[in-house]
Design a protein around this motif. Structure first.
Motif, PDB file in Angstrom:
ATOM      1  N   ALA B  63     -57.026  14.322 -22.277  1.00 38.40           N
ATOM      2  CA  ALA B  63     -55.943  15.177 -21.802  1.00 38.40           C
ATOM      3  C   ALA B  63     -55.125  14.438 -20.760  1.00 38.40           C
ATOM      4  O   ALA B  63     -55.672  13.833 -19.840  1.00 38.40           O
ATOM      5  CB  ALA B  63     -56.497  16.469 -21.220  1.00 38.40           C
ATOM      6  N   GLY B  66     -53.277  17.686 -18.215  1.00 35.68           N
ATOM      7  CA  GLY B  66     -53.811  18.963 -18.690  1.00 35.68           C
ATOM      8  C   GLY B  66     -53.539  19.276 -20.145  1.00 35.68           C
ATOM      9  O   GLY B  66     -53.950  20.313 -20.655  1.00 35.68           O
ATOM     10  N   GLU B  67     -52.841  18.383 -20.840  1.00 40.20           N
ATOM     11  CA  GLU B  67     -52.485  18.640 -22.229  1.00 40.20           C
ATOM     12  C   GLU B  67     -53.303  17.731 -23.154  1.00 40.20           C
ATOM     13  O   GLU B  67     -53.259  16.506 -23.010  1.00 40.20           O
ATOM     14  CB  GLU B  67     -50.985  18.359 -22.416  1.00 40.20           C
ATOM     15  CG  GLU B  67     -50.467  18.714 -23.781  1.00 40.20           C
ATOM     16  CD  GLU B  67     -48.945  18.475 -23.886  1.00 40.20           C
ATOM     17  OE1 GLU B  67     -48.459  18.303 -24.998  1.00 40.20           O
ATOM     18  OE2 GLU B  67     -48.265  18.449 -22.830  1.00 40.20           O
ATOM     19  N   GLN B  68     -54.035  18.333 -24.087  1.00 36.91           N
ATOM     20  CA  GLN B  68     -54.848  17.491 -24.965  1.00 36.91           C
ATOM     21  C   GLN B  68     -53.969  16.642 -25.879  1.00 36.91           C
ATOM     22  O   GLN B  68     -53.033  17.138 -26.512  1.00 36.91           O
ATOM     23  CB  GLN B  68     -55.815  18.312 -25.826  1.00 36.91           C
ATOM     24  CG  GLN B  68     -56.688  17.374 -26.679  1.00 36.91           C
ATOM     25  CD  GLN B  68     -57.784  18.060 -27.455  1.00 36.91           C
ATOM     26  OE1 GLN B  68     -57.973  19.273 -27.346  1.00 36.91           O
ATOM     27  NE2 GLN B  68     -58.516  17.278 -28.227  1.00 36.91           N
ATOM     28  N   ILE B  69     -54.299  15.376 -25.939  1.00 38.79           N
ATOM     29  CA  ILE B  69     -53.504  14.423 -26.717  1.00 38.79           C
ATOM     30  C   ILE B  69     -53.958  14.416 -28.183  1.00 38.79           C
ATOM     31  O   ILE B  69     -55.121  14.186 -28.485  1.00 38.79           O
ATOM     32  CB  ILE B  69     -53.639  13.000 -26.136  1.00 38.79           C
ATOM     33  CG1 ILE B  69     -53.141  12.927 -24.694  1.00 38.79           C
ATOM     34  CG2 ILE B  69     -52.884  11.980 -26.998  1.00 38.79           C
ATOM     35  CD1 ILE B  69     -51.683  13.274 -24.508  1.00 38.79           C
ATOM     36  N   VAL B  72     -55.225  19.961 -31.553  1.00 40.41           N
ATOM     37  CA  VAL B  72     -55.407  21.308 -30.999  1.00 40.41           C
ATOM     38  C   VAL B  72     -56.560  21.988 -31.728  1.00 40.41           C
ATOM     39  O   VAL B  72     -56.894  21.638 -32.861  1.00 40.41           O
ATOM     40  CB  VAL B  72     -54.152  22.207 -31.165  1.00 40.41           C
ATOM     41  CG1 VAL B  72     -53.128  21.902 -30.110  1.00 40.41           C
ATOM     42  CG2 VAL B  72     -53.579  22.097 -32.561  1.00 40.41           C
ATOM     43  N   GLU B  85     -44.723  16.132 -32.221  1.00 34.85           N
ATOM     44  CA  GLU B  85     -45.472  16.484 -31.014  1.00 34.85           C
ATOM     45  C   GLU B  85     -46.206  15.265 -30.458  1.00 34.85           C
ATOM     46  O   GLU B  85     -46.232  15.031 -29.249  1.00 34.85           O
ATOM     47  CB  GLU B  85     -46.504  17.579 -31.348  1.00 34.85           C
ATOM     48  CG  GLU B  85     -45.936  18.974 -31.318  1.00 34.85           C
ATOM     49  CD  GLU B  85     -45.489  19.346 -29.909  1.00 34.85           C
ATOM     50  OE1 GLU B  85     -46.346  19.586 -29.060  1.00 34.85           O
ATOM     51  OE2 GLU B  85     -44.263  19.365 -29.664  1.00 34.85           O
ATOM     52  N   ARG B  88     -43.865  13.000 -28.705  1.00 32.24           N
ATOM     53  CA  ARG B  88     -43.547  13.514 -27.366  1.00 32.24           C
ATOM     54  C   ARG B  88     -44.688  13.206 -26.390  1.00 32.24           C
ATOM     55  O   ARG B  88     -44.465  12.761 -25.265  1.00 32.24           O
ATOM     56  CB  ARG B  88     -43.306  15.033 -27.430  1.00 32.24           C
ATOM     57  CG  ARG B  88     -42.932  15.657 -26.085  1.00 32.24           C
ATOM     58  CD  ARG B  88     -42.848  17.177 -26.175  1.00 32.24           C
ATOM     59  NE  ARG B  88     -44.107  17.797 -26.563  1.00 32.24           N
ATOM     60  CZ  ARG B  88     -45.158  17.957 -25.755  1.00 32.24           C
ATOM     61  NH1 ARG B  88     -45.086  17.551 -24.507  1.00 32.24           N
ATOM     62  NH2 ARG B  88     -46.267  18.534 -26.185  1.00 32.24           N
ATOM     63  N   GLN B  89     -45.922  13.431 -26.872  1.00 34.08           N
ATOM     64  CA  GLN B  89     -47.072  13.185 -25.997  1.00 34.08           C
ATOM     65  C   GLN B  89     -47.219  11.706 -25.651  1.00 34.08           C
ATOM     66  O   GLN B  89     -47.578  11.357 -24.528  1.00 34.08           O
ATOM     67  CB  GLN B  89     -48.355  13.673 -26.678  1.00 34.08           C
ATOM     68  CG  GLN B  89     -48.440  15.183 -26.771  1.00 34.08           C
ATOM     69  CD  GLN B  89     -49.802  15.618 -27.289  1.00 34.08           C
ATOM     70  OE1 GLN B  89     -50.465  14.882 -28.014  1.00 34.08           O
ATOM     71  NE2 GLN B  89     -50.212  16.822 -26.917  1.00 34.08           N
ATOM     72  N   MET B  92     -45.504  10.521 -22.642  1.00 34.39           N
ATOM     73  CA  MET B  92     -46.021  10.901 -21.326  1.00 34.39           C
ATOM     74  C   MET B  92     -46.699   9.711 -20.667  1.00 34.39           C
ATOM     75  O   MET B  92     -46.841   9.659 -19.451  1.00 34.39           O
ATOM     76  CB  MET B  92     -47.032  12.056 -21.462  1.00 34.39           C
ATOM     77  CG  MET B  92     -46.407  13.351 -21.965  1.00 34.39           C
ATOM     78  SD  MET B  92     -47.647  14.549 -22.525  1.00 34.39           S
ATOM     79  CE  MET B  92     -48.291  15.114 -20.954  1.00 34.39           C
TER      80      MET B  92
END
Lengths: 220, 255
Positions: B63, B66-69, B72, B85, B88-89, B92
């Motif tokens: 993560a 806080g966002e799982q790479i 989901v 998606e 986009r990740q 980061m």
């Protein structure tokens, strides 16, 4: 040998030969443009993760490369109408030549793609590009520049192959040369002039292609 | 407690039947600089590449902020995210590679601008100004119109770092960025990274430069056979290794 050269008969219809040469060039340019698209798709197909896609691409390339081009031309023009696909002479020839060059370009592009360092694609991905945009912005442009010399050779041989369009009476250079030959019986003069026109045109194209290559080359 | 910049829990990664990561846990807060050390084949680079999904992973969680790479949970099943998606990740984080991987058909400044224009949606002018200031920062402003093939390895690597940093990532990943460089070019790249650390950039590095790892990191992780074998402060790991293996590794690394 005692032979009286008489080029007058050829010069009289020189404008026909020139227009034939021009048509040949147009045929080659349009065909290789379409062939590039086909070749690019098939090259990615050959490198696909999905086996059926690889099979289709491989089948296409081997089917086309193992068939003489004259047979392909005659098949498209004479056999396809029997199957309900009716094309004009020129359209038929362009379709054939595009499919034909596409098969050869598939190999050119495929080897160009596999010789790229894998890090190039990864670098595109890490700056947030999708796989597709990475291909469009990075891998394809770099590959294209790398294979430009091979692409140029393909274009020249494709241009010479346009002479085969005479077989289905497309009015290009060879077609007119044969016509003049039959009408004047000036065999040597006609084919000599036609040959020289091909040689000259190919030399000019080759020189132009070298210029393009130099301009597009990746600076080192 | 703020959300960690990077949180890895029980990460497993397999290549076919070979498990190369066997349950990794690692947490990084903002401005942490963590160095991964270990023998080749220990899984350091694979771990790094799981963070931006250059490698898929089979089990566990990575993560960022806080966002799982990459995945989901949907109805109890683990589903890979859509391409868009994932792209986009990936943006980061930023990454610098051992082989630099600059785009050879673009000048230095266009290399830096590409992500700014295409991913960050900046105008050309804004991207140019941003790219120029980052090239300035890595000491490459005077070479901005050079192509990668016209630059030395050290210069290429500095441009590659600028390309990644200009995207304003939350976390920078460095994958053996000096391993392909001639010895005399290593220093210029390391000093750029030190500058970034001083600015508070959060960074995860795989490196063989032990002295550098000691100086720049606030935490060092020693990996062995796909596991974290030992971790702690640089002084602790380099001067007071607990395990025989780490002691032997450091001896061989001429630290």
């Amino acid at each position: 040998m005692d032979y009286d050269f008489n080029f007058a008969a050829v010069w009289r219809d020189f404008d026909l030969l020139l227009s034939g040469l021009g048509l040949g060039l147009v045929l080659a340019v349009v065909s290789i443009a379409i062939g590039c698209l086909i070749g690019l798709l098939a090259a990615f197909g050959m490198l696909s993760r999905h086996a059926p896609v690889r099979w289709v691409s491989t089948a296409y390339v081997s089917a086309i490369r193992n068939t003489p081009i004259l047979v392909l031309i005659l098949f498209t023009y004479f056999a396809l109408p029997q199957l309900g696909v009716r094309l004009g002479k020129i359209e038929s020839f362009i379709v054939t030549l595009a499919i034909y060059s596409g098969a050869y370009l598939t190999e050119v592009f495929r080897s160009g793609l596999v010789s790229l360092p894998p890090g190039l694609r990864e670098a595109g991905l890490t700056i947030g590009l999708t796989e597709f945009r990475t291909k469009i912005l990075i891998t394809i442009p770099v590959m294209f520049r790398n294979v430009l010399p091979a692409l140029g050779n393909n274009f020249i041989s494709l241009f010479k192959d346009t002479s085969l369009a005479a077989a289905i009476a497309v009015p290009e250079l060879t077609f007119y040369a044969r016509k003049i030959n039959v009408e004047t019986f000036r065999v040597i003069e006609t084919w000599l002039v036609a040959s020289l026109m091909y040689v000259l045109a190919c030399s000019i194209i080759a020189a132009l292609l070298r210029q393009v290559e130099a301009r597009l080359a990746i600076p080192r | 407690m703020t959300v960690p910049v990077l949180e890895i829990r029980n990460l497993h990664k397999r290549f076919g039947s070979v498990e190369v990561l066997k349950g990794i846990d690692l947490t990084m807060q903002k401005s942490d600089v963590v160095s991964l050390i270990g023998a080749s084949g220990s899984g350091k680079t694979t771990l790094l590449r799981c963070v931006n999904l250059l490698e898929d992973y089979e089990e566990g969680v990575v993560a960022v902020a806080g966002e799982q790479i990459g995945y989901v949970e949907r109805n109890g099943k683990r589903v890979r995210l859509r391409e868009r998606e994932i792209a986009r990740q990936r943006a980061m984080t930023g990454m610098a590679f051992q082989q630099f991987n600059l785009f050879p058909h673009m000048s230095a400044i266009r290399n830096v601008m590409l992500g700014l224009v295409k991913t960050r949606k900046m105008s050309k002018d804004e991207a140019y100004a941003t790219a120029e200031s980052w090239l300035e920062r890595v000491g490459m402003a005077d070479r901005k119109d050079h192509y990668p093939g016209q630059l030395s390895g050290g210069q290429q690597q500095r441009v590659a770092i600028a390309r990644a940093i200009a995207m304003n990532p939350q976390l920078m990943l460095f994958d053996e960025v000096t391993s392909a460089l001639d010895p005399e070019l290593v220093g210029e790249v390391l000093s750029v990274i030190k500058g970034l650390a001083a600015d508070g950039m959060t960074m995860l590095l795989v490196t063989h430069e032990m002295q550098f790892a000691h100086d720049v990191s606030n935490k060092v992780v020693f990996m062995q056979d796909g596991r974290i074998a030992e971790e702690g402060s640089p002084d602790q790991l380099f001067y007071h290794p607990k395990s025989e293996r780490l002691a032997a590794f450091l001896k061989n690394s001429k630290f």
